[in-house]
Write a protein that holds these residues in place. Structure first.
Motif, short mmCIF file in Angstrom:
data_model
loop_
_atom_site.label_atom_id
_atom_site.label_comp_id
_atom_site.label_asym_id
_atom_site.label_seq_id
_atom_site.Cartn_x
_atom_site.Cartn_y
_atom_site.Cartn_z
N PRO A 185 -18.16 -0.80 -0.03
CA PRO A 185 -17.34 -1.52 -1.01
C PRO A 185 -18.12 -1.99 -2.22
O PRO A 185 -17.65 -1.88 -3.36
CB PRO A 185 -16.77 -2.68 -0.21
N ALA A 186 -19.34 -2.51 -2.01
CA ALA A 186 -20.08 -3.03 -3.15
C ALA A 186 -20.41 -1.93 -4.13
O ALA A 186 -20.41 -2.12 -5.34
CB ALA A 186 -21.36 -3.69 -2.66
N LEU A 221 0.84 -1.20 0.00
CA LEU A 221 0.00 0.00 0.00
C LEU A 221 0.88 1.26 0.00
O LEU A 221 0.54 2.26 -0.63
CB LEU A 221 -0.91 -0.02 1.23
N TYR A 261 -8.90 -4.32 3.96
CA TYR A 261 -8.32 -3.11 4.58
C TYR A 261 -9.42 -2.36 5.32
O TYR A 261 -10.56 -2.29 4.86
CB TYR A 261 -7.69 -2.23 3.51
N LYS A 295 2.12 1.77 -3.43
CA LYS A 295 1.07 2.39 -4.25
C LYS A 295 1.08 3.90 -4.02
O LYS A 295 1.00 4.69 -4.96
CB LYS A 295 -0.30 1.81 -3.88
N GLY A 312 -12.77 0.09 -3.40
CA GLY A 312 -13.66 -1.05 -3.19
C GLY A 312 -12.86 -2.32 -3.02
O GLY A 312 -13.10 -3.14 -2.12
N LEU A 313 -11.86 -2.48 -3.86
CA LEU A 313 -11.03 -3.68 -3.80
C LEU A 313 -10.30 -3.77 -2.47
O LEU A 313 -10.28 -4.83 -1.83
CB LEU A 313 -10.01 -3.64 -4.94
N LEU A 314 -9.70 -2.63 -2.06
CA LEU A 314 -8.95 -2.64 -0.80
C LEU A 314 -9.87 -3.06 0.34
O LEU A 314 -9.50 -3.83 1.23
CB LEU A 314 -8.36 -1.25 -0.51
N LYS A 315 -11.10 -2.59 0.28
CA LYS A 315 -12.05 -2.96 1.32
C LYS A 315 -12.39 -4.44 1.20
O LYS A 315 -12.50 -5.14 2.21
CB LYS A 315 -13.31 -2.12 1.19
N ALA A 316 -12.56 -4.88 -0.05
CA ALA A 316 -12.93 -6.28 -0.26
C ALA A 316 -11.86 -7.21 0.29
O ALA A 316 -12.17 -8.26 0.85
CB ALA A 316 -13.16 -6.54 -1.74
N VAL A 317 -10.59 -6.82 0.13
CA VAL A 317 -9.55 -7.74 0.61
C VAL A 317 -9.27 -7.52 2.09
O VAL A 317 -8.40 -8.17 2.65
CB VAL A 317 -8.24 -7.62 -0.20
N SER A 363 -12.91 2.03 -7.66
CA SER A 363 -12.88 0.56 -7.70
C SER A 363 -11.71 0.03 -6.89
O SER A 363 -11.80 -1.02 -6.27
CB SER A 363 -12.84 0.07 -9.14
N GLN A 364 -10.60 0.79 -6.88
CA GLN A 364 -9.46 0.34 -6.08
C GLN A 364 -9.79 0.40 -4.59
O GLN A 364 -9.39 -0.46 -3.82
CB GLN A 364 -8.23 1.21 -6.36
N MET A 424 -17.29 -0.56 -6.15
CA MET A 424 -16.84 -1.37 -7.29
C MET A 424 -17.64 -1.06 -8.54
O MET A 424 -17.21 -1.38 -9.64
CB MET A 424 -16.99 -2.84 -6.95
N GLN A 425 -18.82 -0.49 -8.36
CA GLN A 425 -19.63 -0.14 -9.52
C GLN A 425 -19.09 1.17 -10.10
O GLN A 425 -18.59 2.00 -9.36
CB GLN A 425 -21.09 0.12 -9.11
#
Lengths: 235, 787
Positions: free
Chosen positions: B389-390, B4, B305, B7, B298-303, B295-296, B393-394
């Motif tokens: 997060p959901a 991170l 963070y 990034k 969202g992704l960070l949240k999905a994994v 979307s990034q 991602m949209q």
């Protein structure tokens, strides 16, 4: 029968757009079992992705209840859901969602940095056959490679559950098959409970079970007596 | 390093131009804060230390001739800690190698060495021998300016006698940090010097044996200055007191004090503007980054963070911008502070400079800058962390546009689609458009507000030194002399015209209100030094009354026809009632004017004068200087032509420097605002603009949308900038107006044009840089890319 990993009870999800209420999910009862590969099939807007998001702890149901093993996710606060995702769930998305400023290895490390018991990023990338592309940036990779990085990123934490939303949606069929092979391999090798959302009816043939969605509800559930290997699938 | 963090660094690298544009604005704030606070601290610490070490007095008074036995009575005044009396006088010097006349201020030294108060620091050599009559110590800058060494000599016309004086040492004094001669506008060490002379020699020269004519007092910490001043006045009044005063009226201290206050004002006014703009820019850029990275996120949240980790990630990006800004600001600020210190070195004579751009100033500027960026970033960072997060991602929903009256107006005007796109975008994000405009307007204001000073100063100089005082020189007499002296002076070389004037130190009273000032008394037909109104008309000063500047009249609370009491100091201390026959508006001074014959009659004295105004023939000026060195009874000479020239030169030089600093600052603000604005627009619109290209629009048609929006905002910002700039200038002028002067706000239309020219040019250049990236865009890849 294997242990039940997910259980939902009458799950409803309503989106309010202006004065219009849209029922993305209209009462879903479902059980998913350990080590099982399930394909969720259905047209756009039938509620597959919404369900996947709720199972993955990315979203809350409007009504109904959801359990992961004996842990109830329904009203779990944000902090709890974050921990749940961090510890148990791997995601794969249609558009890969890689961080463009990080290399393949670093994209995987993004997950291994915060997971309790991850495998080395290099090992995860080797599992998806990208050992020689580890230091490439997303922009230097093909779509199939990017999706495999996304899968490596999802499995690097050794998740119990792998949730894949249209993982082959943006790929041509040959590349798509490669990605499915990786998913099948992970499912076999680690016994990871895998849920794959797809539009593509052919893909259902590699699953243990197939759940059909229509208008926010489950319209049918079928079990494949005989599964095809990904290589045998053509579309 | 965590992925991170990597990034973060790469994002920063990618955004470096935008980050730099913001960092430079931030750096301006940091640098000015550092410079102003550093200079403020440095000046006030240096002054305080210098005053304390050298026991600078608190109360001062001049008196015509007071007996020494008064010293004990002065010391006995409640609140007085120490008393120092001396003999002070003025003399014309003849310095070998200098072909102009030089004025020397002579101060006596006690027999037993250095005085207890206002202690000079001996920089080279030694004190003069207490019993000698021909040894002096001079202020170091005077020696340097005239290339005088220890052992060198010069001549002084002391009370009618020309004496040779040898330099035994050089010194600096807390009384003369700002060493300005009588009638001068700025220090000139070549023509004005301080001479310390043993008391017996000075007493002999000025006929002060057994007496003193100058006193300084140091007060105890809890003393009431006003009551001490009253007590001193009461004691010295019978001996021709010119009135005691505190440090606020001590010339040198008053100058330093106003400089210190100016620095403090600068530290509190300018940096917040820069920090505000930076906060806005950070918020604008971060807002866009977060939109692009939905979307990034969202992704960070999905994994997995957490909100805090994501919030911190974006705050750190803003933090990096701040770090760069602080770094540049520190370097620039340190340089500026050094520059200021050397500038002050030219005007202020400090024996040492506590250059304390101390750690806390650096820390304070860094904290302020960091707070500003965090202020701008926090809201957007929290928004990022709060993105579900959901949903993240949209792709974001398209912005909502609604038809309004303005749309109907646009339709009626049959504007082209690209123009409509520009206008809709401005209306759709009114806050952003408004703040962008405000940012550009502040850049305009940065150039406009200080640009009023040169014409205003010019106006004052013109009024004071060309309309009012038209003489080429002033000869100040050591005491009032009969008017016939004019004939002697008229016979000197180069003299074309002579006019006598009388100056009287007075206290004007109206009931409990009083003001210490001086009355200028002249003949009605004077031509060289006239009494002028602000509007450039000569004002008649009729006999039988007094004419007051309106500032003075307001202070005394009197108007036309009212009567005031005037106490004439330095003589018989008589008080006379005077009728106010006129009040006049003047830019500076709290002058009071009377008819010369009327004053002579009032004071029952023969026609006499204290100053001679002369006009000169340039060709013979050097001959005149040569003769003046030998003329007795002259206290000082002011060459007005030189004064005017050196003042104008200094003003021009400083204003040139100040103007370029402000223009640079304005350019940095403009670039910061417009470059980031255009960059964000491009990123928001790249799909839209690419679509237009695919539909067949040319490059320039598409750039029109991009350039049009920024330039439209820039143009709209101009009147706002002029207005804000004028408002700031008016406020500054008000704050500069004091007892002594008010600045006329002279507005030159060219100022606005100049400000707009620079700002519009910088806006255009910034947006053209962004346009280059538009040209380079690959249409196909943009259209294929997911939002």
């Amino acid at each position: 029968m294997s242990e039940c990993v997910f259980r939902t009870e009458n799950v409803t999800k309503v989106y309010q757009t202006g004065d219009v209420k849209v029922f993305a999910l209209a009462g879903v009862d479902l059980e998913l079992f350990a080590g099982e590969m399930t394909v969720l099939l259905g047209p756009s807007g039938s509620g597959k992705s919404t369900l996947l998001n709720i199972l993955g702890g990315l979203d809350h149901a409007t009504e109904g209840r959801v359990w992961f093993r004996d842990q109830e996710l329904t009203d779990m606060p944000d902090r709890g859901l974050t921990k749940y995702r961090r510890d148990h769930v791997g995601f794969v998305f249609q558009f890969y969602n890689l961080v463009p400023s990080l290399t393949a290895r670093e994209n995987v490390q993004l997950v291994t940095d915060v997971s309790p018991n991850p495998m080395p990023a290099e090992e995860a990338l080797a599992l998806v056959d990208l050992a020689d592309r580890m230091d490439h940036f997303p922009s230097e990779m093909s779509g199939g490679e990017q999706q495999r990085v996304a899968i490596a990123r999802a499995i690097a934490k050794r998740p119990e559950i792998l949730l894949c939303d249209e993982p082959t949606g943006a790929l041509d069929s040959a590349t798509g098959v490669q990605v499915l092979e990786v998913l099948a391999d992970i499912n076999e090798r680690f016994g990871t409970t895998t849920v794959i959302i797809t539009h593509n009816a052919e893909i259902q043939r590699m699953a243990h079970r197939v759940i059909q969605f229509q208008d926010g509800k489950i319209s049918s559930v079928s079990t494949n007596e005989e599964r095809l290997a990904p290589a045998e699938i053509v579309w | 390093m965590q992925a991170l963090d990597r990034k973060l660094l790469r994002d920063f690298q990618r955004l470096w131009r935008q980050a730099l544009a913001i960092a430079l604005v931030l750096a301006c704030g940091v640098a000015i804060l550092l410079m102003a606070l550093g200079t403020y601290k440095s000046l006030s610490d240096t002054r305080e230390t210098y005053y304390e070490r050298n026991r600078f007095a608190d109360v001062f008074s001049a008196v015509k001739r007071a007996p020494e036995h008064l010293i004990a009575e002065l010391a006995a005044i409640d609140g007085v800690w120490a008393v120092e009396t001396r003999t002070a006088g003025s003399a014309i010097l003849d310095v070998p190698g200098s072909n102009v006349s030089v004025t020397g201020q002579i101060l006596s030294l006690p027999i037993n060495g250095l005085p207890r108060l206002n202690v000079p620091i001996i920089t080279t050599g030694r004190l003069p021998d207490p019993v000698s009559t021909d040894e002096v110590m001079v202020n170091a800058n005077f020696a340097i300016a005239n290339n005088l060494q220890i052992g060198d000599f010069f001549f002084a016309n002391l009370n009618g006698q020309k004496r040779q004086l040898t330099i035994t040492g050089t010194a600096q004094s807390p009384e003369f940090i700002y060493t300005i001669g009588p009638g001068a506008l700025m220090p000139d060490n070549a023509t004005f010097g301080i001479l310390w002379m043993p008391k017996p020699a000075a007493d002999a020269a000025f006929d002060m044996t057994g007496a003193f004519n100058d006193v300084a007092l140091k007060l105890t910490p809890r003393a009431q200055e006003a009551s001490v001043i009253d007590a001193v006045d009461q004691l010295l009044d019978p001996y021709g007191s010119l009135g005691a005063f505190g440090r606020d009226l001590q010339i040198s201290d008053a100058f330093i004090d106003s400089e210190i206050k100016q620095q403090r004002n600068m530290a509190s006014i300018l940096p917040p503007i820069f920090f505000g703009i930076s906060a806005f820019l950070v918020s604008m850029v971060m807002g866009r980054i977060i939109m692009l990275e939905r979307s990034q996120i969202g992704l960070l949240k999905a994994v997995g963070y957490s909100n805090v980790e994501i919030c911190l990630h974006y705050l750190m990006l803003a933090g990096l911008i701040a770090v760069v800004g602080i770094g540049i600001g520190w370097v620039a600020g340190t340089w500026l502070a050094r520059y200021m210190a050397t500038e002050y070195g030219q005007y202020f004579d400090f024996p040492f400079l506590i250059f304390s751009t101390s750690l806390w100033v650096y820390a304070a500027s860094a904290i302020a800058a960091l707070l500003a960026t965090m202020l701008g970033a926090t809201q957007t960072a929290i928004r990022a962390a709060r993105l579900a997060p959901a949903i993240a991602m949209q792709p974001p929903a398209p912005p909502q546009f609604k038809r309004s009256l303005i749309d109907r107006a646009m339709a009626a005007m049959r504007l082209s689609q690209p123009t409509i796109m520009i206008l809709r975008s401005l209306i759709r994000w009114p806050l952003r458009s408004g703040l962008t405009m405000l940012g550009i307007a502040l850049a305009v204001a940065t150039i406009v507000s200080p640009a009023f000073f040169p014409p205003s100063l010019e106006k004052i100089i013109d009024s004071a030194f060309y309309e009012t005082n038209r003489q080429d020189g002033m000869l100040v007499l050591s005491h009032d002399m009969p008017q016939v002296v004019l004939e002697t002076v008229a016979a000197l070389p180069a003299i074309l015209q002579t006019e006598g004037q009388q100056f009287h130190a007075v206290i004007l009273r109206n009931g409990h209100r009083e003001k210490r000032t001086s009355i200028q008394a002249s003949h009605p037909a004077t031509d060289l030094s006239r009494v002028m109104n602000n509007d450039g008309h000569q004002v008649a000063v009729p006999p039988g009354g007094i004419v007051l500047t309106d500032r003075l009249a307001a202070h005394l609370g009197v108007g036309l026809g009212d009567t005031i009491d005037a106490k004439f100091l330095g003589g018989r201390q008589e008080t006379h009632p005077l009728i106010v026959t006129n009040t006049i508006a003047q830019y500076f001074g709290i002058g009071a004017y009377m008819d010369l014959d009327y004053v002579n009659g009032l004071l029952r004295q023969s026609p006499r004068i204290s100053l001679i105004n002369v006009s000169l023939d340039d060709a013979e000026v050097l001959d005149l200087h040569a003769r003046l060195k030998d003329i007795p009874n002259l206290a000082s000479i002011v060459m007005m032509t030189d004064t005017r020239r050196s003042f104008s030169e200094t003003v021009e030089e400083n204003i040139g420097m100040i103007n370029s600093i402000y223009i640079t600052i304005a350019l940095l603000i403009t670039i910061g605002v417009t470059y980031n604005g255009a960059r964000i627009q491009l990123s928001e619109r790249s799909r839209e603009l690419a679509s237009l290209r695919i539909l067949g629009f040319t490059r320039s048609e598409v750039s029109y949308i991009l350039i049009g929006e920024t330039m439209l905002l820039a143009v709209l910002a101009q009147p706002l900038g002029w207005f804000i700039g004028t408002l700031i200038a008016a406020n500054m002028f008000n704050s500069f107006s004091s007892d002594l002067y008010n600045l006329p706000l002279v507005i030159e239309p060219a100022v606005y044009a100049k400000a707009s020219f620079f700002v519009l040019l910088a806006s255009f250049a910034s947006v053209m840089v962004v346009r280059r990236s538009l040209d380079k865009q690959n249409l196909v890849s943009i259209m294929k890319a997911r939002e």
